[in-house]
Structure formats: structure tokens, C-alpha cells
Motif scaffolding. Sequence first.
Motif, short mmCIF file in Angstrom:
data_model
loop_
_atom_site.label_atom_id
_atom_site.label_comp_id
_atom_site.label_asym_id
_atom_site.label_seq_id
_atom_site.Cartn_x
_atom_site.Cartn_y
_atom_site.Cartn_z
N ALA A 52 0.84 -1.21 0.00
CA ALA A 52 0.00 0.00 0.00
C ALA A 52 0.87 1.25 0.00
N CYS A 53 1.93 1.25 0.79
CA CYS A 53 2.84 2.40 0.84
C CYS A 53 3.52 2.61 -0.51
N GLN A 54 3.99 1.54 -1.13
CA GLN A 54 4.65 1.65 -2.43
C GLN A 54 3.69 2.17 -3.50
N LEU A 55 2.46 1.67 -3.49
CA LEU A 55 1.48 2.12 -4.48
C LEU A 55 1.06 3.56 -4.23
N ALA A 56 0.97 3.95 -2.95
CA ALA A 56 0.64 5.35 -2.62
C ALA A 56 1.75 6.28 -3.12
N LEU A 57 2.99 5.88 -2.91
CA LEU A 57 4.13 6.68 -3.39
C LEU A 57 4.08 6.81 -4.91
N LYS A 58 3.83 5.73 -5.59
CA LYS A 58 3.79 5.76 -7.05
C LYS A 58 2.67 6.66 -7.56
N ALA A 59 1.48 6.55 -6.99
CA ALA A 59 0.35 7.37 -7.42
C ALA A 59 0.58 8.84 -7.11
N TRP A 60 1.07 9.12 -5.90
CA TRP A 60 1.36 10.52 -5.53
C TRP A 60 2.45 11.10 -6.43
N SER A 61 3.47 10.31 -6.74
CA SER A 61 4.55 10.78 -7.62
C SER A 61 4.02 11.10 -9.02
N ALA A 62 2.93 10.44 -9.40
CA ALA A 62 2.31 10.70 -10.71
C ALA A 62 1.34 11.88 -10.65
N GLY A 63 1.24 12.51 -9.47
CA GLY A 63 0.40 13.69 -9.33
C GLY A 63 -1.05 13.41 -8.99
N LEU A 64 -1.35 12.21 -8.56
CA LEU A 64 -2.73 11.85 -8.22
C LEU A 64 -2.98 11.94 -6.72
N PRO A 65 -4.16 12.40 -6.33
CA PRO A 65 -4.51 12.33 -4.91
C PRO A 65 -4.76 10.87 -4.54
N SER A 83 -15.49 0.24 -0.51
CA SER A 83 -15.66 1.60 0.00
C SER A 83 -17.05 2.10 -0.38
N PRO A 84 -17.70 2.85 0.51
CA PRO A 84 -18.99 3.44 0.13
C PRO A 84 -18.84 4.59 -0.87
N HIS A 85 -17.60 4.94 -1.23
CA HIS A 85 -17.34 6.09 -2.10
C HIS A 85 -16.64 5.69 -3.40
N VAL A 86 -16.91 4.50 -3.88
CA VAL A 86 -16.25 3.97 -5.09
C VAL A 86 -16.33 4.96 -6.25
N GLU A 87 -17.48 5.56 -6.45
CA GLU A 87 -17.69 6.42 -7.62
C GLU A 87 -16.86 7.70 -7.60
N ARG A 88 -16.24 8.03 -6.47
CA ARG A 88 -15.45 9.26 -6.38
C ARG A 88 -14.01 9.09 -6.87
N PHE A 89 -13.63 7.87 -7.23
CA PHE A 89 -12.25 7.59 -7.61
C PHE A 89 -12.14 7.20 -9.08
N SER A 90 -10.99 7.53 -9.69
CA SER A 90 -10.75 7.11 -11.07
C SER A 90 -10.05 5.74 -11.12
N VAL A 108 -15.65 10.53 3.66
CA VAL A 108 -15.78 11.00 2.28
C VAL A 108 -14.46 11.64 1.87
N PRO A 109 -13.84 11.18 0.79
CA PRO A 109 -12.57 11.77 0.37
C PRO A 109 -12.77 13.22 -0.08
N SER A 110 -11.84 14.08 0.27
CA SER A 110 -11.93 15.50 -0.10
C SER A 110 -11.59 15.71 -1.57
N ALA A 111 -10.69 14.91 -2.09
CA ALA A 111 -10.30 15.02 -3.51
C ALA A 111 -11.04 13.96 -4.31
N GLU A 112 -11.49 14.34 -5.50
CA GLU A 112 -12.16 13.39 -6.37
C GLU A 112 -11.23 12.96 -7.49
N GLN A 113 -11.57 11.84 -8.11
CA GLN A 113 -10.87 11.30 -9.26
C GLN A 113 -9.43 10.90 -8.96
N GLY A 114 -9.17 10.55 -7.74
CA GLY A 114 -7.85 10.08 -7.36
C GLY A 114 -7.82 8.56 -7.30
N VAL A 115 -6.88 8.06 -6.51
CA VAL A 115 -6.67 6.63 -6.36
C VAL A 115 -7.12 6.20 -4.97
#
Length: 139
Positions: free
Chosen positions: A21-34, A97-104, A81-88
Motif C-alpha cells: 500500500a505504501c509503495q502504491l501510494a508513493l507511485k500514485a502521488w509521484s504521478a500527481g494523483l490524490p 468503500s462506500p465512495h467507489v464512484e469518487r475515484f478514477s 468521504v474523500p476530499s479530492a475526487e478522481q484520485g486513487v
Amino acid sequence: MPRIEFYVLSSTDAEGRLRAACQLALKAWSAGLPVFVRGSDEVQCGKLDELLWTFKAERFVPHDLHHEAPLSPVVLGIDEVPSAEQGVLINLGSSLSPHVERFSRIIEIVNQQPELLDACRENFRTYRQRGYDPQRVEL
């Protein structure tokens, strides 16, 4: 519609899921995604918080618990509820998650613990029933 992937680990090690999870979070954040990392409970979120400080000595991953800073680049929470939409979403919970539709993009991390395998299989079926096309990725 979000892209959904089940990352499958070959071990039963719970710590391995957190490291992935940490490695994937780093990779997504490094790509500019919330990033929203959904833990199973507050104890797991606390472990993730500590691990994100130490798992890569040469890289800092800016993160916070949702109740402390919901707009951080990497947010740790449960069902807020996540504050940023269309993230990971990196889901470590045993349910959707009850908020599946908020993510890309949604990443479910699976290891070989029998209870987790059963829960993730059910999640896979539920995604399909909702019209999503989840994919399996071997790690």
C-alpha cells in the motif's frame, strides 16, 4: 467508471500488504494523483501512518490521517468521504468503500490469508455485479 485492480500478493504476511500500500501510494502521488488509503480500522491506519514515514528512507510521502488533514496528498482513513475526487483509492478494508464512484482508480490489495481471500473474492463479484470490470494483477 473507475479502473479496478486486485493486486495479489503470494504471502499471508499482513505487513506485506501495508508495504505494498505504501509503495502504491508513493507511485500514485509521484504521478500527481490524490491518494486515499482506506484502512480496515484505526489501528491499521496508525500502522500505515508510521510505515509511510519509514518505508523509503530516501523519499518522503506527504500524508495525514483524514481527521487531521483531509486535503493531504495521501490521506489515511476508513469510510470518510474523500476530499479530492478522481484520485486513487487503495483499499485495505475487507469490504467495498462506500465512495467507489469518487475515484478514477481503485486498488484492492489481497494476500493469501483465507478470510481476506474470501472477502476479496466477494468484493470482486460485487464489482462485476455493479457493472465494473475488475482486473487481477499478480505481484
